[in-house]
Design a protein around this motif. Structure first.
Motif, PDB file in Angstrom:
ATOM      1  N   ARG A 257     -61.811 -13.107 -18.942  1.00  0.00           N
ATOM      2  CA  ARG A 257     -61.070 -14.187 -19.591  1.00  0.00           C
ATOM      3  C   ARG A 257     -60.171 -13.558 -20.644  1.00  0.00           C
ATOM      4  NH1 ARG A 257     -66.216 -16.038 -18.618  1.00  0.00           N
ATOM      5  NH2 ARG A 257     -66.384 -18.080 -17.592  1.00  0.00           N
ATOM      6  N   TYR A 258     -59.006 -14.136 -20.848  1.00  0.00           N
ATOM      7  CA  TYR A 258     -58.061 -13.492 -21.755  1.00  0.00           C
ATOM      8  C   TYR A 258     -57.107 -14.493 -22.372  1.00  0.00           C
ATOM      9  CZ  TYR A 258     -54.865 -13.870 -17.757  1.00  0.00           C
ATOM     10  OH  TYR A 258     -54.104 -14.350 -16.726  1.00  0.00           O
ATOM     11  N   LEU A 259     -56.437 -14.040 -23.423  1.00  0.00           N
ATOM     12  CA  LEU A 259     -55.325 -14.752 -24.036  1.00  0.00           C
ATOM     13  C   LEU A 259     -54.134 -13.817 -24.019  1.00  0.00           C
ATOM     14  CD1 LEU A 259     -54.436 -17.327 -25.758  1.00  0.00           C
ATOM     15  CD2 LEU A 259     -54.727 -15.832 -27.732  1.00  0.00           C
ATOM     16  N   CYS A 260     -52.995 -14.297 -23.534  1.00  0.00           N
ATOM     17  CA  CYS A 260     -51.800 -13.458 -23.492  1.00  0.00           C
ATOM     18  C   CYS A 260     -50.628 -14.179 -24.139  1.00  0.00           C
ATOM     19  CB  CYS A 260     -51.465 -13.043 -22.058  1.00  0.00           C
ATOM     20  SG  CYS A 260     -51.041 -14.407 -20.941  1.00  0.00           S
ATOM     21  N   ARG A 261     -49.617 -13.409 -24.497  1.00  0.00           N
ATOM     22  CA  ARG A 261     -48.407 -13.940 -25.166  1.00  0.00           C
ATOM     23  C   ARG A 261     -47.272 -13.952 -24.151  1.00  0.00           C
ATOM     24  NH1 ARG A 261     -46.053 -13.695 -30.496  1.00  0.00           N
ATOM     25  NH2 ARG A 261     -44.260 -15.123 -30.386  1.00  0.00           N
ATOM     26  N   TRP A 262     -46.800 -15.154 -23.791  1.00  0.00           N
ATOM     27  CA  TRP A 262     -45.754 -15.289 -22.780  1.00  0.00           C
ATOM     28  C   TRP A 262     -44.388 -15.085 -23.399  1.00  0.00           C
ATOM     29  CZ3 TRP A 262     -41.326 -17.941 -21.832  1.00  0.00           C
ATOM     30  CH2 TRP A 262     -40.852 -17.959 -20.509  1.00  0.00           C
ATOM     31  N   ARG A 263     -43.634 -14.164 -22.795  1.00  0.00           N
ATOM     32  CA  ARG A 263     -42.253 -13.921 -23.210  1.00  0.00           C
ATOM     33  C   ARG A 263     -41.441 -13.483 -22.012  1.00  0.00           C
ATOM     34  NH1 ARG A 263     -42.970 -10.315 -28.733  1.00  0.00           N
ATOM     35  NH2 ARG A 263     -43.452 -12.015 -30.181  1.00  0.00           N
ATOM     36  N   ALA A 264     -40.335 -14.189 -21.759  1.00  0.00           N
ATOM     37  CA  ALA A 264     -39.363 -13.780 -20.737  1.00  0.00           C
ATOM     38  C   ALA A 264     -40.017 -13.451 -19.407  1.00  0.00           C
ATOM     39  CB  ALA A 264     -38.534 -12.595 -21.238  1.00  0.00           C
ATOM     40  N   GLY A 265     -40.919 -14.312 -18.949  1.00  0.00           N
ATOM     41  CA  GLY A 265     -41.488 -14.155 -17.624  1.00  0.00           C
ATOM     42  C   GLY A 265     -42.625 -13.165 -17.508  1.00  0.00           C
ATOM     43  N   SER A 266     -43.100 -12.582 -18.603  1.00  0.00           N
ATOM     44  CA  SER A 266     -44.253 -11.698 -18.565  1.00  0.00           C
ATOM     45  C   SER A 266     -45.232 -12.139 -19.644  1.00  0.00           C
ATOM     46  CB  SER A 266     -43.849 -10.238 -18.776  1.00  0.00           C
ATOM     47  OG  SER A 266     -43.286 -10.060 -20.060  1.00  0.00           O
ATOM     48  N   CYS A 267     -46.501 -11.739 -19.488  1.00  0.00           N
ATOM     49  CA  CYS A 267     -47.521 -12.219 -20.413  1.00  0.00           C
ATOM     50  C   CYS A 267     -48.519 -11.097 -20.718  1.00  0.00           C
ATOM     51  CB  CYS A 267     -48.237 -13.429 -19.816  1.00  0.00           C
ATOM     52  SG  CYS A 267     -49.072 -14.469 -21.041  1.00  0.00           S
ATOM     53  N   PRO A 268     -48.201 -10.181 -21.641  1.00  0.00           N
ATOM     54  CA  PRO A 268     -49.126  -9.110 -22.001  1.00  0.00           C
ATOM     55  C   PRO A 268     -50.363  -9.657 -22.724  1.00  0.00           C
ATOM     56  CG  PRO A 268     -47.191  -9.084 -23.417  1.00  0.00           C
ATOM     57  CD  PRO A 268     -46.909 -10.068 -22.345  1.00  0.00           C
ATOM     58  N   VAL A 269     -51.515  -9.078 -22.415  1.00  0.00           N
ATOM     59  CA  VAL A 269     -52.796  -9.553 -22.946  1.00  0.00           C
ATOM     60  C   VAL A 269     -52.930  -9.190 -24.421  1.00  0.00           C
ATOM     61  CG1 VAL A 269     -55.310  -9.329 -22.768  1.00  0.00           C
ATOM     62  CG2 VAL A 269     -53.912  -9.467 -20.692  1.00  0.00           C
ATOM     63  N   LEU A 270     -53.371 -10.159 -25.227  1.00  0.00           N
ATOM     64  CA  LEU A 270     -53.641  -9.931 -26.647  1.00  0.00           C
ATOM     65  C   LEU A 270     -55.125  -9.733 -26.911  1.00  0.00           C
ATOM     66  CD1 LEU A 270     -51.392 -12.707 -28.293  1.00  0.00           C
ATOM     67  CD2 LEU A 270     -50.744 -10.405 -27.542  1.00  0.00           C
ATOM     68  N   LEU A 271     -55.957 -10.412 -26.127  1.00  0.00           N
ATOM     69  CA  LEU A 271     -57.402 -10.412 -26.352  1.00  0.00           C
ATOM     70  C   LEU A 271     -58.087 -10.751 -25.041  1.00  0.00           C
ATOM     71  CD1 LEU A 271     -59.356 -12.181 -29.175  1.00  0.00           C
ATOM     72  CD2 LEU A 271     -59.557 -13.068 -26.857  1.00  0.00           C
ATOM     73  N   ASP A 272     -59.237 -10.136 -24.757  1.00  0.00           N
ATOM     74  CA  ASP A 272     -59.986 -10.506 -23.562  1.00  0.00           C
ATOM     75  C   ASP A 272     -61.480 -10.538 -23.842  1.00  0.00           C
ATOM     76  OD1 ASP A 272     -61.068  -7.905 -23.339  1.00  0.00           O
ATOM     77  OD2 ASP A 272     -59.491  -7.239 -21.977  1.00  0.00           O
ATOM     78  N   SER A 280     -51.929  -4.724 -32.943  1.00  0.00           N
ATOM     79  CA  SER A 280     -51.161  -5.473 -33.942  1.00  0.00           C
ATOM     80  C   SER A 280     -51.810  -6.801 -34.313  1.00  0.00           C
ATOM     81  CB  SER A 280     -49.741  -5.724 -33.432  1.00  0.00           C
ATOM     82  OG  SER A 280     -49.764  -6.420 -32.201  1.00  0.00           O
ATOM     83  N   TYR A 281     -52.860  -7.208 -33.580  1.00  0.00           N
ATOM     84  CA  TYR A 281     -53.543  -8.471 -33.866  1.00  0.00           C
ATOM     85  C   TYR A 281     -54.952  -8.257 -34.416  1.00  0.00           C
ATOM     86  CZ  TYR A 281     -49.900 -11.251 -31.610  1.00  0.00           C
ATOM     87  OH  TYR A 281     -48.728 -11.867 -31.302  1.00  0.00           O
ATOM     88  N   ARG A 282     -55.351  -7.023 -34.596  1.00  0.00           N
ATOM     89  CA  ARG A 282     -56.701  -6.764 -35.104  1.00  0.00           C
ATOM     90  C   ARG A 282     -56.866  -7.356 -36.504  1.00  0.00           C
ATOM     91  NH1 ARG A 282     -59.986  -3.446 -32.294  1.00  0.00           N
ATOM     92  NH2 ARG A 282     -59.049  -2.221 -30.594  1.00  0.00           N
ATOM     93  N   GLY A 283     -57.987  -8.027 -36.716  1.00  0.00           N
ATOM     94  CA  GLY A 283     -58.251  -8.678 -37.986  1.00  0.00           C
ATOM     95  C   GLY A 283     -57.691 -10.079 -38.088  1.00  0.00           C
ATOM     96  N   ARG A 284     -56.812 -10.455 -37.149  1.00  0.00           N
ATOM     97  CA  ARG A 284     -56.212 -11.795 -37.183  1.00  0.00           C
ATOM     98  C   ARG A 284     -56.629 -12.659 -35.992  1.00  0.00           C
ATOM     99  NH1 ARG A 284     -50.957 -13.397 -37.454  1.00  0.00           N
ATOM    100  NH2 ARG A 284     -50.211 -11.867 -35.938  1.00  0.00           N
ATOM    101  N   LEU A 285     -57.014 -12.025 -34.894  1.00  0.00           N
ATOM    102  CA  LEU A 285     -57.282 -12.750 -33.658  1.00  0.00           C
ATOM    103  C   LEU A 285     -58.695 -12.457 -33.182  1.00  0.00           C
ATOM    104  CD1 LEU A 285     -55.962 -14.557 -31.444  1.00  0.00           C
ATOM    105  CD2 LEU A 285     -55.360 -12.441 -30.250  1.00  0.00           C
ATOM    106  N   ARG A 286     -59.448 -13.501 -32.832  1.00  0.00           N
ATOM    107  CA  ARG A 286     -60.812 -13.309 -32.357  1.00  0.00           C
ATOM    108  C   ARG A 286     -61.283 -14.534 -31.589  1.00  0.00           C
ATOM    109  NH1 ARG A 286     -65.261 -15.353 -35.632  1.00  0.00           N
ATOM    110  NH2 ARG A 286     -64.470 -16.816 -37.206  1.00  0.00           N
ATOM    111  N   VAL A 287     -62.347 -14.340 -30.802  1.00  0.00           N
ATOM    112  CA  VAL A 287     -63.031 -15.449 -30.142  1.00  0.00           C
ATOM    113  C   VAL A 287     -64.109 -15.931 -31.100  1.00  0.00           C
ATOM    114  CG1 VAL A 287     -64.452 -16.169 -28.203  1.00  0.00           C
ATOM    115  CG2 VAL A 287     -62.555 -14.587 -27.827  1.00  0.00           C
ATOM    116  N   SER A 288     -63.991 -17.171 -31.576  1.00  0.00           N
ATOM    117  CA  SER A 288     -64.903 -17.658 -32.604  1.00  0.00           C
ATOM    118  C   SER A 288     -66.089 -18.426 -32.040  1.00  0.00           C
ATOM    119  CB  SER A 288     -64.149 -18.558 -33.592  1.00  0.00           C
ATOM    120  OG  SER A 288     -63.579 -19.669 -32.923  1.00  0.00           O
ATOM    121  N   GLY A 289     -66.084 -18.723 -30.737  1.00  0.00           N
ATOM    122  CA  GLY A 289     -67.208 -19.438 -30.149  1.00  0.00           C
ATOM    123  C   GLY A 289     -66.964 -19.715 -28.681  1.00  0.00           C
TER     124      GLY A 289
END
Length: 447
Positions: A257-272, A280-289
Motif C-alpha cells: 500500500r502506498y501514497l504517491c504524489r501525482w504530477r504531469a502523468g506520473s506518480c512517484p511514491v512518497l510512503l509505503d 524530503s518528507y521524513r518527519g512530516r509524513l507517516r501512517v498514523s493508524g
C-alpha cells in the motif's frame, strides 16, 4: 458511429488466404444479452447485407469460412473469417438488433498479401468511481519512444496522456503512465472512473519510425457500482497538519500500500506500507493508524507548506494490478496561531475607538480653555491591553469628520458612555465662559 454501449476495433488487417477474428463488446443489459447479433458488409448502395448472425443464418458465399460465437456472460461476441480473399476488403458492421440498422459499430477490413497479425483487443472492466490498470505490451524496448494513451472517436484518436508529461484537462489527477523496468510494456492507471470513460482506446509507442502496433483496449465502466463516492478535496493551512483515510477492499490481498504524489502523468511514491518514506518528507509524513476490517489506513502530513498543494493518490498493488484513488490537497495561506511569549499581533488600522476619540476631544478642550481641572479623567487605554490601538500624534488628525460620523453611527454601544463626560465638561466650560463674558460686559455698561 461508435455506440455508447457497443465497442470494437475500427480497423482490421488480414493476410491473403489467412484469417481474422473480430470481437465486439457490449454492455451486459438484458436487451443486449438476448438480442440478435450480426455481422454484415456494406455494399456500394449503402445497404449492409448480412453475412452471419446469431440466429443461425449464414450467407451462401461465406458458408464454411465464417462463424459467430456469442458470450453473453462476458458481454462480447466474436466473428471469425477464414480463407481471406482480396474481395473481402471493405466496410463491415458488427451489431445487435433485429435489423442491420440498429446498434452497431463500423470497421474497415483490409486484406494484404503480407499482412502482419494484429493483437487481440483487450477488454478492461471497472466500476463507477473505481480504478483500472491497463497493461500495454508494446514490445518496444527503446527508451526514446513516447508512450501514449488515446480514445478512439469518429475519425481520430484523441490523446489523453503521454509519457512526456501531457495529460488532458479532463483527466488531470486521474491518469498516469508507468513504464515497466525491463521491457517496452507499460501500465496505464486510471481512477475516479466516470460513465463517459467507457469506450475504445489505443495505447502504444510513438517513436522515430512512427506509431508501432498500438494495442486496442475496450474499457467498460459498470454503472451499477458498489463503490461510494468519497470526497477528493482536502484543505489545510501553512504550518498546520491534516490526516486523511485511504480505502482499499478489505478482502483484497495486496503486496504493498502506498501514497504517491501525482504530477504531469506520473506518480512517484512518497510512503509505503513497507516502511519507505521519501527523504524530503521524513518527519512530516507517516501512517498514523489502520483499520484492517474496513480496509483503511490513515495518513498524516504535518508542517504543511505551500508547495504541498496538488494531487495525491492512495494506492494498493497486487501483481500487475493497482487500485488507486485520487485526492487533491489545497493549501491556504494563514497566520500561525501560536505566538512567542510577550509577542503582539498588529491589527489592521481602523477608525479610532472611544479612548482615541476622548483623547482628541481632550486636546480640543485644552486648546480652548488653556488648562484642565486637576483630577479630571478623559478616558485612557489600560497599560496591559494586548491590542495595539492607533494613536494620534501632535498635529495629525486620526480620522476625518466623515469617518468619525460613520464610526459613531455604526451602533457601537461603547461610544456614548465614554464620550458623554467630555461633552458635558465642554458644555459646562463653554457656559462658564459665556457667563463670565456677560458679567464683564454688564460691568462695562454699568460704568
Amino acid at each position: 458511429p461508435v455506440s455508447s454501449s457497443l465497442y470494437g476495433s475500427r480497423f482490421l488487417t488480414g493476410g491473403l488466404g489467412g484469417s481474422i477474428t473480430h470481437r465486439c463488446f457490449y454492455s451486459r443489459t438484458p436487451a443486449n444479452r438476448h438480442g440478435r447479433k450480426y455481422w454484415c458488409k456494406v455494399a456500394a448502395n449503402g445497404l449492409c447485407y448480412t453475412i452471419v448472425s446469431s440466429g443461425s443464418y449464414t450467407s451462401r458465399p461465406y458458408e464454411g469460412r465464417v462463424a459467430l460465437g456469442d458470450s453473453p456472460g462476458h458481454g462480447s461476441f466474436a466473428v471469425t473469417m477464414t480463407g481471406l480473399r482480396s474481395s473481402d476488403s471493405g466496410t463491415y458492421r458488427c451489431g445487435i438488433g433485429s435489423t442491420n440498422q440498429g446498434l452497431h459499430v463500423s470497421l474497415n477490413l483490409t486484406v494484404l498479401a503480407d499482412a502482419t497479425e494484429s493483437r487481440p483487443t483487450q477488454l478492461v472492466r471497472g466500476q463507477l468511481h473505481g480504478s483500472v490498470t491497463v497493461l500495454c505490451p508494446s514490445g518496444d524496448t527503446r527508451s526514446d519512444g513516447e508512450r501514449f494513451w488515446c480514445k478512439v472517436g469518429r475519425s481520430s484518436c484523441t490523446l489523453l496522456a503521454s509519457s512526456n508529461g501531457y495529460v488532458g484537462r479532463r483527466h488531470q489527477g486521474r491518469v498516469s503512465i508507468t513504464p515497466q523496468e525491463s521491457s517496452g510494456a507499460f501500465k496505464v492507471l486510471i481512477n475516479d472512473l466516470k460513465k463517459e470513460d467507457s469506450g475504445l482506446y489505443l495505447c502504444g509507442t510513438q517513436g522515430l519510425r512512427g506509431q508501432d502496433s498500438p494495442q486496442e483496449v475496450v474499457l467498460q465502466v459498470a454503472t451499477a457500482s458498489t463503490l461510494p463516492r468519497r470526497p477528493k478535496f482536502l484543505s489545510g493551512t501553512v504550518g498546520g497538519s491534516l490526516s486523511f483515510p485511504c480505502h482499499q477492499d478489505p478482502e483484497g490481498t495486496y503486496e504493498k500500500r502506498y501514497l504517491c504524489r501525482w504530477r504531469a502523468g506520473s506518480c512517484p511514491v512518497l510512503l509505503d506500507s513497507q516502511g519507505f518514506v521519501l527523504e524530503s518528507y521524513r518527519g512530516r509524513l507517516r501512517v498514523s493508524g489502520s483499520d484492517p476490517e474496513r480496509g483503511t489506513y490513515t495518513v498524516e502530513l504535518r508542517q504543511l507548506r505551500e508547495e504541498d498543494e496538488g494531487w495525491y493518490w492512495c494506492g494498493a498493488r497486487s501483481g500487475h494490478s493497482e487500485l488507486t484513488a485520487p485526492l487533491k490537497l489545497l493549501i491556504h495561506k494563514g497566520r500561525c496561531s501560536s505566538r512567542e511569549p510577550g509577542a503582539t499581533t498588529p491589527v489592521r488600522p481602523t477608525a479610532p475607538g472611544p479612548a482615541a476619540l476622548s483623547t482628541a476631544r481632550h486636546s480640543s478642550i485644552t486648546d480652548l480653555v488653556g488648562t484642565v481641572p486637576r483630577g479630571t479623567t478623559m478616558g485612557t487605554v489600560p497599560q496591559d491591553s494586548s491590542t495595539l490601538l492607533p494613536t494620534a500624534t501632535p498635529g495629525t488628525s486620526a480620522t476625518s469628520p466623515g469617518e468619525t460620523f460613520q464610526e459613531s453611527s455604526s451602533g457601537d454601544p461603547r461610544l456614548l458612555p465614554a464620550a458623554l463626560p467630555a461633552l458635558l465638561l465642554l458644555i459646562c466650560i463653554t457656559t462658564s465662559i459665556l457667563t463670565l463674558a456677560k458679567i464683564k460686559l454688564q460691568k462695562k455698561t454699568g460704568e
